[in-house]
Write a protein that holds these residues in place. Sequence first.
Motif, PDB file in Angstrom:
ATOM      1  N   GLU A 231      -5.804  -4.588   0.541  1.00 43.03           N
ATOM      2  CA  GLU A 231      -5.932  -5.382   1.716  1.00 43.03           C
ATOM      3  C   GLU A 231      -5.415  -6.627   1.939  1.00 43.03           C
ATOM      4  O   GLU A 231      -5.009  -7.518   1.157  1.00 43.03           O
TER       5      GLU A 231
ATOM      6  N   THR B  44       0.738  -1.153   0.019  1.00 41.22           N
ATOM      7  CA  THR B  44      -0.036   0.026   0.074  1.00 41.22           C
ATOM      8  C   THR B  44       0.960   1.291  -0.021  1.00 41.22           C
ATOM      9  O   THR B  44       0.562   2.119  -0.784  1.00 41.22           O
TER      10      THR B  44
ATOM     11  N   PRO C  97      -5.119   0.990  -2.115  1.00 43.24           N
ATOM     12  CA  PRO C  97      -4.401   0.288  -1.174  1.00 43.24           C
ATOM     13  C   PRO C  97      -4.884  -0.955  -1.318  1.00 43.24           C
ATOM     14  O   PRO C  97      -5.867  -1.487  -1.831  1.00 43.24           O
TER      15      PRO C  97
ATOM     16  N   ARG D  59       2.015   1.741  -3.269  1.00 45.49           N
ATOM     17  CA  ARG D  59       1.001   1.995  -4.360  1.00 45.49           C
ATOM     18  C   ARG D  59       0.554   3.605  -4.424  1.00 45.49           C
ATOM     19  O   ARG D  59       0.017   4.490  -5.122  1.00 45.49           O
ATOM     20  N   ARG D  60       0.707   4.070  -3.111  1.00 44.41           N
ATOM     21  CA  ARG D  60       0.223   5.435  -2.679  1.00 44.41           C
ATOM     22  C   ARG D  60       1.163   6.590  -3.535  1.00 44.41           C
ATOM     23  O   ARG D  60       0.511   7.582  -3.877  1.00 44.41           O
TER      24      ARG D  60
END
Length: 480
Positions: A123, A111, A121, A114-115
């Motif tokens: 999981e 996450t 995000p 990816r941000r």
Amino acid sequence: MKLRFLGATQQVTGSCFLVECAGSKVLVECGMIQGGRKQEELNRDEFPFDVAEIDAVLITHAHLDHSGRLPLLAQVGYRGPVHAHKATVQLCDIMLRDAAHIAERDAAIATKKRRRTHQDPVEPVYTVDDAKDAIELFVGHAYDETWQVAPGIIARLRDAGHILGSAVIELWLEENGEQRKVVFSGDIGRDNTPILQDPVRIEEADLLLMESTYGNRDHRSWEETWDELGTIINDARAAQGNIMVPAFSVGRAQELLYLFAKFYDEWGLDEWSVFLDSPMAINATQVYSRFGELYDKEASEFYADENNTPFHLPNLRLTPEAEDSMAINRVASGALIIAGSGMCNGGRIRHHFKHNLWRRSSHVIIVGFQAQGTPGRALVDGARELKLWGESVRIGAQIHTVGGLSAHAGRSELIAWFEAIKNTPRVALVHGELGGMEDLAEDLRAKGAEVEVPEYGHFIDLTRLPSRSSPAPLVDEARG
């Protein structure tokens, strides 16, 4: 009365089978699919059955390819019992929490990356809370205890000799006056495996679901394996390097510690610093120490002599904390490191690879099955580079595959185990790669058995099988 194949079909991992009888639905195994990234993403798929209709779950043993999706089952609402051997209950407590912790950590790292590119995000496949919910459902049993699982279904666990608490599951099914006996082999161990009792021979079955991990090859003898390990350790000492052993935290790590204690003088282990670099393996070793009544004769005697544990080494260092693990990589020579994961697709072994794999003085000892698509399989197949966190590391270390340490029965042992069944049941081969399955199928057909290699989703109408097994034993009064 039927059985559906929902995992470990023409592949080694992801064990899952659905039994339906007299209005009851029982799941046998709920295993994680392991291998490459694409394979592991399949664990996120919905279950191919209505979870609300499942009355009970039975687990043969704690390895994640047999138990690892239980937190997902709890996540989607399952609240029935999960039956397993008492030792398996304790080992699953460790393994499922650890798997959930890793899933949360990996999702957080992904996450964060990816941000940076404004992506959604990630999981985790399941959380620590999901694992806790699953663990609370476990019901522990002893070997040879008989109990009513659900209406029409009686169960018994027999010692499979694979890891501590591993079991062959016998199920007696009864519907409309008809009875069938179905046996799930789980993973069958080898005779004379260190620490454990030999696998129990099953006398009768109408249908046998049988593992076939090593369906087309035998292992080296134990004596040859001990000689091979001793030679590798001596050669590594002469090279003045380190030894890395990627090992499954439950089963293989404890066997290695036992062998290191047994051959301590013969293998010159006093010249090494031995590290058990896996929090899960450390906790699992404590569980192994609590179940001395399950040991074989030799280990029981060792248990009595070595401070009530067969895993004692004067130079053993346990490194539960990350800081302790990182400090190992400052050791240039003389470190013998047992670390997870067993297939090198996660865990601390990859950090040790980064620091040691490129060095010609280093040695890697592969001591367990390596599934297709895993880094461990790449090493076994002779890869010249390994990608670690996006960086390619050239392999300078010597790679040793010690197949004789496998906890799975080899081809001849599987056939001998099958031949002990008196009434030659119908056989469905599971837990194997297709080539090995087909070879073993031919061997068993030569013994007079009707054998199939089912595909995913295949089902068997059990009422169409001839009933040749004895009636179900009496239910144990404490459980009945």
